[in-house]
Design an enzyme around this catalytic site. Structure first.
Site, short mmCIF file in Angstrom:
data_model
loop_
_atom_site.label_atom_id
_atom_site.label_comp_id
_atom_site.label_asym_id
_atom_site.label_seq_id
_atom_site.Cartn_x
_atom_site.Cartn_y
_atom_site.Cartn_z
CB VAL A 43 -1.01 0.06 1.18
CG1 VAL A 43 -1.99 -1.09 1.14
CG2 VAL A 43 -0.28 0.14 2.52
CB SER B 4 -4.00 4.82 16.24
OG SER B 4 -3.48 4.62 17.53
CE1 TYR C 82 0.82 2.59 14.33
CE2 TYR C 82 -0.08 3.87 16.15
CZ TYR C 82 -0.20 2.84 15.25
OH TYR C 82 -1.32 2.04 15.23
CB SER D 62 1.47 7.61 10.25
OG SER D 62 1.17 6.68 11.29
P1 NAD Z 1 -1.53 -6.79 12.11
O1 NAD Z 1 -0.06 -6.68 12.08
O2 NAD Z 1 -2.13 -8.04 12.62
O3 NAD Z 1 -2.14 -6.48 10.66
C1 NAD Z 1 -1.61 -5.48 9.82
C2 NAD Z 1 -1.47 -6.05 8.42
O4 NAD Z 1 -0.98 -5.00 7.55
C3 NAD Z 1 -0.48 -7.21 8.32
O5 NAD Z 1 -1.08 -8.33 7.72
C4 NAD Z 1 0.64 -6.65 7.47
O6 NAD Z 1 1.28 -7.62 6.63
C5 NAD Z 1 -0.10 -5.62 6.63
N1 NAD Z 1 0.81 -4.67 6.01
C6 NAD Z 1 1.90 -4.08 6.56
N2 NAD Z 1 2.53 -3.33 5.65
C7 NAD Z 1 1.82 -3.43 4.49
C8 NAD Z 1 1.99 -2.89 3.20
N3 NAD Z 1 3.01 -2.07 2.90
N4 NAD Z 1 1.07 -3.20 2.25
C9 NAD Z 1 0.03 -4.03 2.53
N5 NAD Z 1 -0.15 -4.59 3.74
C10 NAD Z 1 0.73 -4.29 4.72
O7 NAD Z 1 -2.03 -5.55 13.02
P2 NAD Z 1 -3.48 -4.95 13.32
O8 NAD Z 1 -3.44 -4.53 14.74
O9 NAD Z 1 -4.58 -5.80 12.85
O10 NAD Z 1 -3.40 -3.62 12.44
C11 NAD Z 1 -4.46 -3.14 11.65
C12 NAD Z 1 -4.57 -1.63 11.82
O11 NAD Z 1 -5.02 -1.33 13.14
C13 NAD Z 1 -3.25 -0.88 11.64
O12 NAD Z 1 -3.49 0.27 10.84
C14 NAD Z 1 -2.89 -0.48 13.06
O13 NAD Z 1 -2.09 0.67 13.10
C15 NAD Z 1 -4.26 -0.26 13.65
N6 NAD Z 1 -4.34 -0.28 15.11
C16 NAD Z 1 -4.10 -1.43 15.80
C17 NAD Z 1 -4.19 -1.39 17.19
C18 NAD Z 1 -3.93 -2.63 18.01
O14 NAD Z 1 -3.94 -2.53 19.26
N7 NAD Z 1 -3.70 -3.78 17.41
C19 NAD Z 1 -4.53 -0.21 17.87
C20 NAD Z 1 -4.78 0.92 17.12
C21 NAD Z 1 -4.69 0.89 15.74
#
Ligand code: NAD
Length: 284
Positions: free
Chosen positions: A71, A149, A162, A165
């Site tokens: 992405v 977030s 972070y 972003s």
């Molecule tokens: P995760 O790591 O399980 O999933 C994130 C996915 O994004 C992974 O499968 C990864 O391979 C993919 N990814 C990374 N770089 C990429 C790229 N360049 N192109 C395409 N795909 C890519 O983590 P998650 O927690 O499910 O994250 C999902 C979203 O939630 C993220 O944007 C994260 O910042 C946000 N978020 C998560 C939390 C939390 O506590 N887990 C809290 C706030 C926000």
């Protein structure tokens, strides 16, 4: 009726970036169970193949597509969009959700800043700009859900790239919703998903068991769907540690730094520790 209800009622199409893991995969499963065709876009490899298998177990092969996508690279998103339109015709839900969180500091390696901003912020902006025009043009109800977030709102010290972003994702998504609701003929809406602490690839570290404080990705997606059904723009998720009321006080304190002319991040400033504590405990 809200957009999500109209969309879930038909065999529509959802595209989810970062859909091979965590919140994205849980969302893909939820949309697939509702009868939608789902496209997961993620970095390639075993994880993407395994996620495709999990989705096919739910929805069969006809309604599932997995596309290796980076992405942070606009041309990769353009290729994704073309192949989705070729196979399914129209997109109704775009979830710009891919995210990474390597540690950064203000002066840490350039590559870390570039990759976080490239994936978390440009990935969302370009995902919207690449998919949006055809989603608007087909004229059917549509949703763009961008994963932000709390760190983009209260911006705690620790990982400035972070925070920058995710603050950008918030601002972009607010502007997007303003654009969509004022566009003649638009049946689209935008939504900002603000997860709490969720046990996923991003937050797991070495842990194999979910900490008590965290929500599961499935709980987060259930909350997201309920919020979308109400038509909420800000999908502010609690977790097992932080109730909505605590988030509200933290956010009010953060904007209060400007209004009250306090130093930035005063919540973590020793001279303001007692005042913040008292503020948290004040009745609203
Ligand atoms: P995760 O790591 O399980 O999933 C994130 C996915 O994004 C992974 O499968 C990864 O391979 C993919 N990814 C990374 N770089 C990429 C790229 N360049 N192109 C395409 N795909 C890519 O983590 P998650 O927690 O499910 O994250 C999902 C979203 O939630 C993220 O944007 C994260 O910042 C946000 N978020 C998560 C939390 C939390 O506590 N887990 C809290 C706030 C926000």
């Amino acid at each position: 009726m809200t957009n999500i209800q109209q969309i879930l009622d038909k065999p529509n199409v959802a595209v989810i970036t970062g859909g091979a893991s965590g919140i994205g995969l849980a969302a893909a499963k939820r949309f697939a169970k509702a009868g939608m065709s789902v496209v997961i876009a993620d970095l390639g490899g075993d994880r993407l193949a395994a996620a495709r298998g999990e989705l096919e177990a739910v929805a069969g092969t006809q309604r599932v597509m997995a596309v290796e996508t980076d992405v942070s690279d606009r041309s990769s998103l353009e290729t994704l969009e073309k192949s989705v339109v070729q196979r399914f015709g129209r997109v109704h839900v775009l979830m710009n959700n891919a995210g990474i969180g390597p540690e950064t500091s203000i002066f840490s390696a350039q590559a870390d800043w570039d990759s976080i901003l490239g994936v978390n912020l440009l990935g969302v902006i370009n995902g919207t700009r690449v998919f949006g025009p055809n989603m608007l043009a087909h004229g059917e109800p549509g949703l763009i859900i961008n994963t932000g977030s709390k760190q983009g709102i209260t911006t705690p010290p620790g990982n400035p790239a972070y925070n920058v972003s995710k603050a950008g994702v918030k601002v972009f998504t607010e502007a997007l919703e303003h654009e969509l609701r004022n566009r003649e003929g638009s049946k689209m809406s935008a939504h900002l998903l603000i997860p709490g602490f969720v046990f996923t690839g991003l937050t797991k570290g070495d842990r194999t068991e979910k900490p008590a404080a965290a929500w599961t990705p499935e709980q987060t997606v259930d909350f997201m769907i309920e919020s979308l059904k109400r038509g909420d723009f800000y999908i502010l998720c609690p977790d097992n540690d932080v109730a909505r009321q605590v988030d509200e006080r933290r956010m009010a304190w953060a904007i209060g730094d400007i209004i009250e002319n306090r130093p930035p991040l005063s919540r973590w400033h020793k001279d303001y520790a007692d005042r913040f504590k008292a503020f948290l405990e004040e009745k609203r």
